[in-house]
Design a protein around this motif. Structure first.
Motif: not given
Length: 383
Positions: A212-215, A220-226, A271-276
């Motif tokens: 799992r890699y945060p990109d 300003l928002i991370y998307e978790i990719k694999t 974290l606040v927006t629920g993306h991670v």
């Protein structure tokens, strides 16, 4: 494994353990030193300042402060008179002047509290300047090196080390970084790597896993990719370092600290927006694993040393930034009350403020416990 290999492994493991103690201890110590030195300059009474925790190895008293070096070298702490509601006002001996924290003006309190994070930022800048002037910047080139190895990753289990030059992957000789990444991503079973380590050719077989890699790209928002990976960072260079001057090192340090601050902001927003989620955060155990992995090869290559020092700078900024968040029990939570005191012209009731911080501390400890359980579970599972 022959005798030489066992000795190298033992030295690497010892380096990893000492590296974690040094990194974590130094970051916490400079943070507490920031609070201490500004409290002293503000004329506050500081009864105790300790390097480490646990029973004291030796201690001495100077100007009303007991200084101690303690047995457990994990940071330190400072005691400033008057910060807790249960404390009585302190006076300077022989002067009769009230000089505790609670009776100082709001701007003095503000300076004392914010000084911890400021010292973390200054410390990180000094570390990066040291890297630039003493070690230098990795020069571009055609060769691909392993810049870092994640703890308990397939790469670490296979014996790959920071500083290894990849000379072959499967049947491809002298591969570029892009070729190595694509080959690993498209090889869900095994890849064979031949690396040059201090002039010797070493062949290792690694089985990629899903990572799992945060990109966040440019947002300003991370998307978790694999993707499939083996747990290494790659550096395409000549393998040589070029030392930098003071000005260039300061510029590099300022740029890197700004980048880390932006990454920290993006982490909070995500974290606040629920993306991670909590699954993507690391606590003390996770930091320990990362520090161990980054420093275990510090004795064998300049890349290993650079990796360890860079991690120290990164964590110092990240921890300083986190402490400034406006959450009860953190320094940022205390700053909210101090700023409110400055606006309204009188302090908030100390008992009410203490209750807010106590609730905040309970929430923080609960989150740390959950993240620690997650980190330990992943560690036990080899993830």
């Amino acid at each position: 494994m022959d005798g030489k290999g066992k000795i190298i492994t033992m030295i690497s493991s010892l380096s990893g353990v000492l590296g974690f103690l040094i990194i974590f201890g130094a970051i916490v110590f400079v943070h507490e030193f920031g609070h201490y030195i500004v409290a002293k300059l503000s004329g506050m009474i500081v009864p105790n300042f300790s390097l480490g925790f646990g029973p004291p190895i030796f201690k001495w008293v100077r100007n009303g402060t007991t200084y101690a070096v303690r047995a457990i070298p994990l940071g330190g702490y400072v005691e400033i008179a008057g910060m807790e509601p249960s404390e009585n006002d302190e006076t300077d001996e022989g002067k009769g002047l009230i000089s505790d924290y609670n009776n100082k003006p709001w701007f003095s309190k503000f300076a004392v509290i914010v000084a911890g994070a400021v010292m973390n930022f200054i410390f990180a800048l000094l570390v990066i300047i040291f890297i630039g002037m003493a070690i230098g910047e990795l020069q571009p080139g055609k060769d691909t090196y392993i810049g870092g190895v994640n703890p308990t990753s397939p790469a670490e289990k296979a014996g790959l080390q920071a500083g290894d030059k990849i000379v072959q992957i499967n049947e491809i000789s002298n591969p570029s970084g892009d070729v190595i990444r694509d080959t690993i991503k498209n090889s869900p079973k095994e890849v064979s790597l031949v690396v040059d380590r201090l002039g010797q050719r070493v062949t290792v077989v690694v089985s990629p896993i899903e990572i799992r890699y945060p990109d966040r790209g440019n947002s300003l928002i991370y998307e978790i990719k694999t993707f499939h990976g083996i747990g290494v960072s790659l550096a395409t260079s000549s393998g040589e370092f070029k030392r930098m001057g003071l000005v260039d090192s300061v510029v590099m340090g300022t740029r890197n600290i700004s980048f880390i601050m932006m990454e920290s902001v993006a982490s909070i927003v995500s974290l606040v927006t629920g993306h991670v989620s909590l699954q993507d955060l690391s606590g003390p155990v996770g930091i320990m694993r990362i520090s161990y992995g980054a420093t275990k090869n510090a004795v064998s290559s300049l890349m290993g040393i650079t990796s360890a020092l860079s991690l120290m700078a990164f964590l110092s900024v990240a921890i300083g930034f986190t402490n400034l968040l406006p959450f009860p029990a953190l320094d940022g939570g205390r700053l909210v009350f101090i700023i409110w005191e400055g606006i309204r012209g009188k302090p908030v009731d100390r008992n009410k403020e203490a209750m807010v911080h106590m609730v905040g501390m309970a929430i923080l400890l609960g989150l740390i416990l959950l993240i620690t359980i997650k980190d330990v579970w992943m560690w036990v599972g080899g993830k």
